[in-house]
Design a protein around this motif. Structure first.
Motif, mmCIF file in Angstrom:
data_model
loop_
_atom_site.group_PDB
_atom_site.id
_atom_site.type_symbol
_atom_site.label_atom_id
_atom_site.label_comp_id
_atom_site.label_asym_id
_atom_site.label_seq_id
_atom_site.Cartn_x
_atom_site.Cartn_y
_atom_site.Cartn_z
ATOM 1 N N GLU A 226 0.972 -1.202 0.127
ATOM 2 C CA GLU A 226 -0.244 0.051 0.202
ATOM 3 C C GLU A 226 1.020 1.258 -0.056
ATOM 4 O O GLU A 226 0.781 2.218 -0.763
ATOM 5 N N ALA A 227 2.099 1.151 0.872
ATOM 6 C CA ALA A 227 2.767 2.290 0.962
ATOM 7 C C ALA A 227 3.427 2.998 -0.473
ATOM 8 O O ALA A 227 3.431 3.869 -0.692
ATOM 9 N N ILE A 228 4.030 1.752 -1.014
ATOM 10 C CA ILE A 228 4.672 2.009 -2.564
ATOM 11 C C ILE A 228 3.621 2.512 -3.536
ATOM 12 O O ILE A 228 3.877 3.254 -4.205
ATOM 13 N N ALA A 229 2.541 1.716 -3.275
ATOM 14 C CA ALA A 229 1.527 1.958 -4.393
ATOM 15 C C ALA A 229 0.771 3.210 -4.488
ATOM 16 O O ALA A 229 0.150 3.465 -5.372
ATOM 17 N N SER A 230 0.593 3.853 -3.307
ATOM 18 C CA SER A 230 -0.281 4.865 -2.956
ATOM 19 C C SER A 230 0.862 6.289 -2.895
ATOM 20 O O SER A 230 1.956 6.278 -2.936
ATOM 21 N N HIS A 231 -0.117 7.339 -3.114
ATOM 22 C CA HIS A 231 0.625 8.654 -2.944
ATOM 23 C C HIS A 231 1.216 8.972 -1.500
ATOM 24 O O HIS A 231 0.299 8.600 -0.638
ATOM 25 N N ARG A 232 2.318 9.459 -1.450
ATOM 26 C CA ARG A 232 2.767 9.853 -0.128
ATOM 27 C C ARG A 232 2.718 11.527 0.036
ATOM 28 O O ARG A 232 2.887 11.931 -1.054
ATOM 29 N N PRO A 233 2.758 12.104 1.126
ATOM 30 C CA PRO A 233 2.931 13.549 1.263
ATOM 31 C C PRO A 233 4.087 13.959 0.569
ATOM 32 O O PRO A 233 4.295 15.138 0.044
ATOM 33 N N TYR A 234 5.211 13.155 0.591
ATOM 34 C CA TYR A 234 6.428 13.785 0.002
ATOM 35 C C TYR A 234 6.930 13.184 -1.108
ATOM 36 O O TYR A 234 7.923 13.521 -1.971
ATOM 37 N N ARG A 235 5.936 12.005 -2.116
ATOM 38 C CA ARG A 235 6.398 11.795 -3.366
ATOM 39 C C ARG A 235 4.935 11.110 -4.034
ATOM 40 O O ARG A 235 4.218 10.925 -3.207
ATOM 41 N N PRO A 236 4.948 11.189 -5.418
ATOM 42 C CA PRO A 236 3.706 10.648 -5.765
ATOM 43 C C PRO A 236 3.734 9.069 -5.809
ATOM 44 O O PRO A 236 4.856 8.686 -5.233
ATOM 45 N N SER A 237 2.713 8.270 -6.336
ATOM 46 C CA SER A 237 2.716 6.928 -6.084
ATOM 47 C C SER A 237 3.804 6.301 -7.169
ATOM 48 O O SER A 237 4.063 7.007 -8.244
ATOM 49 N N LEU A 238 4.364 5.227 -6.522
ATOM 50 C CA LEU A 238 5.449 4.557 -7.523
ATOM 51 C C LEU A 238 4.601 3.340 -8.196
ATOM 52 O O LEU A 238 5.411 2.617 -9.138
ATOM 53 N N GLY A 239 3.579 3.206 -8.034
ATOM 54 C CA GLY A 239 2.580 2.210 -8.922
ATOM 55 C C GLY A 239 2.519 0.774 -8.291
ATOM 56 O O GLY A 239 3.492 0.479 -7.581
ATOM 57 N N LEU A 240 1.633 0.228 -8.801
ATOM 58 C CA LEU A 240 1.086 -1.065 -8.021
ATOM 59 C C LEU A 240 2.224 -2.041 -8.538
ATOM 60 O O LEU A 240 2.684 -3.142 -7.879
ATOM 61 N N GLU A 241 2.640 -1.989 -9.958
ATOM 62 C CA GLU A 241 3.745 -2.913 -10.425
ATOM 63 C C GLU A 241 5.186 -2.755 -9.635
ATOM 64 O O GLU A 241 5.602 -4.068 -9.232
ATOM 65 N N TYR A 242 5.353 -1.751 -9.182
ATOM 66 C CA TYR A 242 6.612 -1.575 -8.641
ATOM 67 C C TYR A 242 6.848 -2.391 -7.142
ATOM 68 O O TYR A 242 7.413 -2.916 -6.891
ATOM 69 N N ALA A 243 5.482 -1.964 -6.697
ATOM 70 C CA ALA A 243 5.245 -2.571 -5.252
ATOM 71 C C ALA A 243 5.319 -4.044 -5.216
ATOM 72 O O ALA A 243 5.726 -4.706 -4.350
ATOM 73 N N LEU A 244 4.602 -4.832 -6.209
ATOM 74 C CA LEU A 244 4.424 -6.225 -6.266
ATOM 75 C C LEU A 244 6.045 -6.620 -6.664
ATOM 76 O O LEU A 244 6.235 -7.654 -6.009
ATOM 77 N N ASN A 245 6.806 -6.048 -7.459
ATOM 78 C CA ASN A 245 7.921 -6.356 -7.640
ATOM 79 C C ASN A 245 9.043 -6.417 -6.528
ATOM 80 O O ASN A 245 9.822 -7.195 -6.352
ATOM 81 N N GLU A 246 8.608 -5.496 -5.759
ATOM 82 C CA GLU A 246 9.393 -5.453 -4.247
ATOM 83 C C GLU A 246 9.148 -7.007 -3.459
ATOM 84 O O GLU A 246 9.899 -7.104 -2.997
ATOM 85 N N ILE A 247 7.685 -6.937 -3.411
ATOM 86 C CA ILE A 247 7.372 -8.307 -2.625
ATOM 87 C C ILE A 247 8.031 -9.696 -3.460
ATOM 88 O O ILE A 247 8.541 -10.488 -2.613
ATOM 89 N N VAL A 248 7.878 -9.666 -4.611
ATOM 90 C CA VAL A 248 8.738 -10.839 -5.450
ATOM 91 C C VAL A 248 10.080 -10.766 -5.177
ATOM 92 O O VAL A 248 10.664 -12.029 -4.943
ATOM 93 N N SER A 249 10.805 -9.850 -5.091
ATOM 94 C CA SER A 249 12.343 -9.633 -5.203
ATOM 95 C C SER A 249 12.789 -9.971 -3.701
ATOM 96 O O SER A 249 13.778 -10.675 -3.418
ATOM 97 N N LYS A 250 11.917 -9.551 -2.662
ATOM 98 C CA LYS A 250 12.378 -9.793 -1.247
ATOM 99 C C LYS A 250 11.536 -11.015 -0.593
ATOM 100 O O LYS A 250 11.632 -11.207 0.626
ATOM 101 N N LYS A 251 10.776 -11.650 -1.208
ATOM 102 C CA LYS A 251 9.929 -12.923 -0.904
ATOM 103 C C LYS A 251 10.999 -14.184 -0.238
ATOM 104 O O LYS A 251 12.008 -14.226 -1.123
#
Length: 452
Positions: free
Chosen positions: A402-427
């Motif tokens: 959720e944190a990576i895929a959503s807009h943060r006060p200090y940056r725009p969303s990095l996207g869901l694909e980016y977020a899921l790649n993080e889970i795949v690479s660190k699984k």
């Protein structure tokens, strides 16, 4: 001492008189001799003898076997059969009437007396057993819990008043019937009959105790009642494959639990509202993490109790950030080392806040561990693997996505694909493998979306 009365039922007068003479010699009272089954039944009710000597083959429409069945069922008078036949088929039929003895004609006086005395002794023991059984049934009828005994076909052998009341009937009317037969005329509108049958067979076939933590019955008036039921196999020499069941009404407990849950929800919503006023982003983030965490739990088949605690914990997992200055939470750009150390205090702060609330789940511990990672690189305690609660392992994955895929006060969303790649690479490194795969499957199969 009162003489014991014996009614003779014999259609051969000479034999009957001979038996009478012998019995008088042994100091028994002979109130009458009758020659057929119909009269025997009437005289049994009228004279109330202590025992009946019954010829099997007699004149009339009712033979000795049929007469004996009626006499014993209606009056409980012990029967000893007299017969000139030792035919196995006749003896099998006679056995169905629960006789207290047999005498094959001709017999000697001492055989007659010994058989009668054995019949009296057996009758005395049966009456004592029946008395004890009746006493036991009275005892269980005073118990407010539902108590029952069933056979392998699901037919009731014993039920107490409390259980019969649920079925809107009397205990005697339930004997020999199944739940399916009884429900039609009961107070019960809906019940999971398939589960009841399955549990019964597990107990009887598996020869093991089964605890059903909760099962519900919906009544005609719309009310739902809850029971916790224990079923255990019974060893019976007369009837194999039976079970004893005890059901405790936990409706009041469930109602209290629901009220407690409502209070918990109100408390949690109060905490969320406090966060929202100070930091709207964190509150929205927590709600979305809770939705994803709950979906992962369902995908994994997490047990309901743990799933309920997970949902609450996920909704307040960042509550500790209430102690972090707002300017740090919303600061654009990279945080300083000191600022990040301050951010890292939020699991401990959340734990301290939530420890003051008596949740029925380990909510405070889950929140404390949600930033731990399975390789021990997380914080605050560097826990590894299964030392981290499964609920915390689920929140950690949902939190990152959720944190990576959503807009943060200090940056725009990095996207869901980016977020899921993080889970795949660190699984298997940072994130629990089963949790990560459940999360990835949800998005791959379009079973979850943050927009829902």
């Amino acid at each position: 001492m009162r003489k014991r009365k014996i009614l003779i039922v014999e259609d051969e007068k000479i034999i009957a008189e001979d038996i009478k003479s012998t019995l008088l010699k042994f100091n028994y009272e002979i109130p009458e001799i009758v020659a057929n089954g119909e009269i025997a039944i009437r005289k049994a009710e009228e004279l109330k003898p202590d025992l009946i000597l019954m010829d099997i083959m007699m004149e009339g429409n009712i033979n000795g076997i049929e007469a004996a069945k009626q006499v014993y069922q209606e009056f409980g008078i012990p029967i000893v059969f007299l017969t000139a036949y030792s035919d196995e088929k006749i003896l099998e039929q006679a056995a169905e009437s629960s006789p207290f003895g047999y005498l094959i004609k001709p017999f000697e006086d001492r055989e007659l007396r010994a058989t009668i005395e054995m019949a009296f002794y057996k009758s005395k023991m049966e009456k004592r057993l029946r008395k004890n059984r009746d006493f036991l049934l009275k005892v269980i009828d005073t118990v407010p819990n539902n108590i029952f005994v069933k056979d392998k076909d699901g037919k009731y052998l014993i039920v107490n008043d409390s259980f019969a009341e649920l079925y809107n009937t009397k205990p005697k009317k339930m004997i020999g019937k199944t739940d399916r037969e009884l429900i039609a005329n009961s107070k019960i509108k809906t019940v999971d009959l398939e589960s009841i049958v399955k549990d019964d067979l597990n107990v009887i076939n598996g020869k093991k105790k089964v605890l059903i933590p909760e099962e519900s019955f919906s009544l005609e008036n719309g009310k739902k009642i809850w029971f916790q039921t224990t079923k255990v196999p019974l060893d019976s020499p007369d009837i194999p494959d039976v079970l004893l069941g005890v059901s405790v009404d936990i409706t009041a407990l469930k109602d209290s639990f629901y009220r407690l849950q409502e209070l918990m929800e109100e408390t949690v919503n109060g905490l969320i509202s406090a966060v929202e006023k100070r930091d709207p982003y964190t509150a929205g983030h927590q709600r979305r993490v809770s939705l994803l965490a709950n979906a992962i739990a369902v995908k994994m088949g997490l047990e309901k109790t743990k799933a309920d605690g997970l949902r609450i914990a996920a909704m307040v997992h960042d509550i500790g950030k209430i102690y972090v200055p707002a300017e740090i939470l919303s600061k654009p750009g990279k945080l300083t080392s000191a600022e990040f150390d301050l951010i890292k205090t939020h699991p401990q702060a959340g734990f301290e806040i939530l420890s003051t609330i008596n949740f029925p789940w380990p909510v405070a511990e889950i929140v404390l561990q949600h930033q731990e990672r399975i390789n021990g690189s997380g914080y605050p305690n560097g826990l590894k693997g299964n030392k981290i609660l499964i609920e915390a392992r689920i929140i950690s994955v949902a939190d990152v996505v959720e944190a990576i895929a959503s807009h943060r006060p200090y940056r725009p969303s990095l996207g869901l694909e980016y977020a899921l790649n993080e889970i795949v690479s660190k699984k298997g490194i940072l994130y629990d493998v089963e949790v990560a795969e459940a999360c990835l499957d949800l998005f791959k199969n379009r079973e979850f979306s943050f927009s829902v």
